[in-house]
Scaffold this motif. Structure first.
Motif, PDB file in Angstrom:
ATOM      1  N   LYS A   1      -0.565 -12.076   2.859  1.00  0.00           N
ATOM      2  CA  LYS A   1      -1.501 -10.974   2.655  1.00  0.00           C
ATOM      3  C   LYS A   1      -2.465 -10.816   3.826  1.00  0.00           C
ATOM      4  O   LYS A   1      -2.811  -9.708   4.213  1.00  0.00           O
TER       5      LYS A   1
ATOM      6  N   GLN B   1       0.851  -1.190   0.000  1.00  0.00           N
ATOM      7  CA  GLN B   1       0.000   0.000   0.000  1.00  0.00           C
ATOM      8  C   GLN B   1       0.891   1.246   0.000  1.00  0.00           C
ATOM      9  O   GLN B   1       2.026   1.211   0.477  1.00  0.00           O
TER      10      GLN B   1
ATOM     11  N   ILE C   1      -0.868  -5.353  -0.582  1.00  0.00           N
ATOM     12  CA  ILE C   1      -1.961  -5.376  -1.554  1.00  0.00           C
ATOM     13  C   ILE C   1      -2.077  -6.744  -2.200  1.00  0.00           C
ATOM     14  O   ILE C   1      -3.152  -7.314  -2.307  1.00  0.00           O
TER      15      ILE C   1
END
Length: 72
Positions: free
Chosen positions: A52, A9, A59
């Motif tokens: 993740k 991000q 992302i």
């Protein structure tokens, strides 16, 4: 061990993310593109698939593979 491209991000905590990668048994292969939020890591498939969900700064995690194009 396979390699993966990790996309971060905007404004992600790079140090915290790399600590999490290492905690999952991974290693940083290339961080030359960290300025645009991408790092290449080497880790197990299991570690990559869980990565993740462990950090909101990540992302996507995708296999590092060769990409080719063919002109028409």
């Amino acid at each position: 061990m396979p390699k993966f491209i990790v996309s971060l991000q905007s404004g992600a905590d790079y140090e915290a993310t790399t600590r999490e990668i290492k905690k999952q048994g991974g290693s940083i292969v290339d961080d030359s593109m960290k300025i645009i939020g991408m790092i290449t890591v080497q880790m197990s498939d299991e570690g990559a698939s869980s990565l993740k969900s462990l950090s909101s700064d990540i992302i996507s995690v995708e296999p590092d593979q060769e990409v080719t194009i063919q002109a028409a």
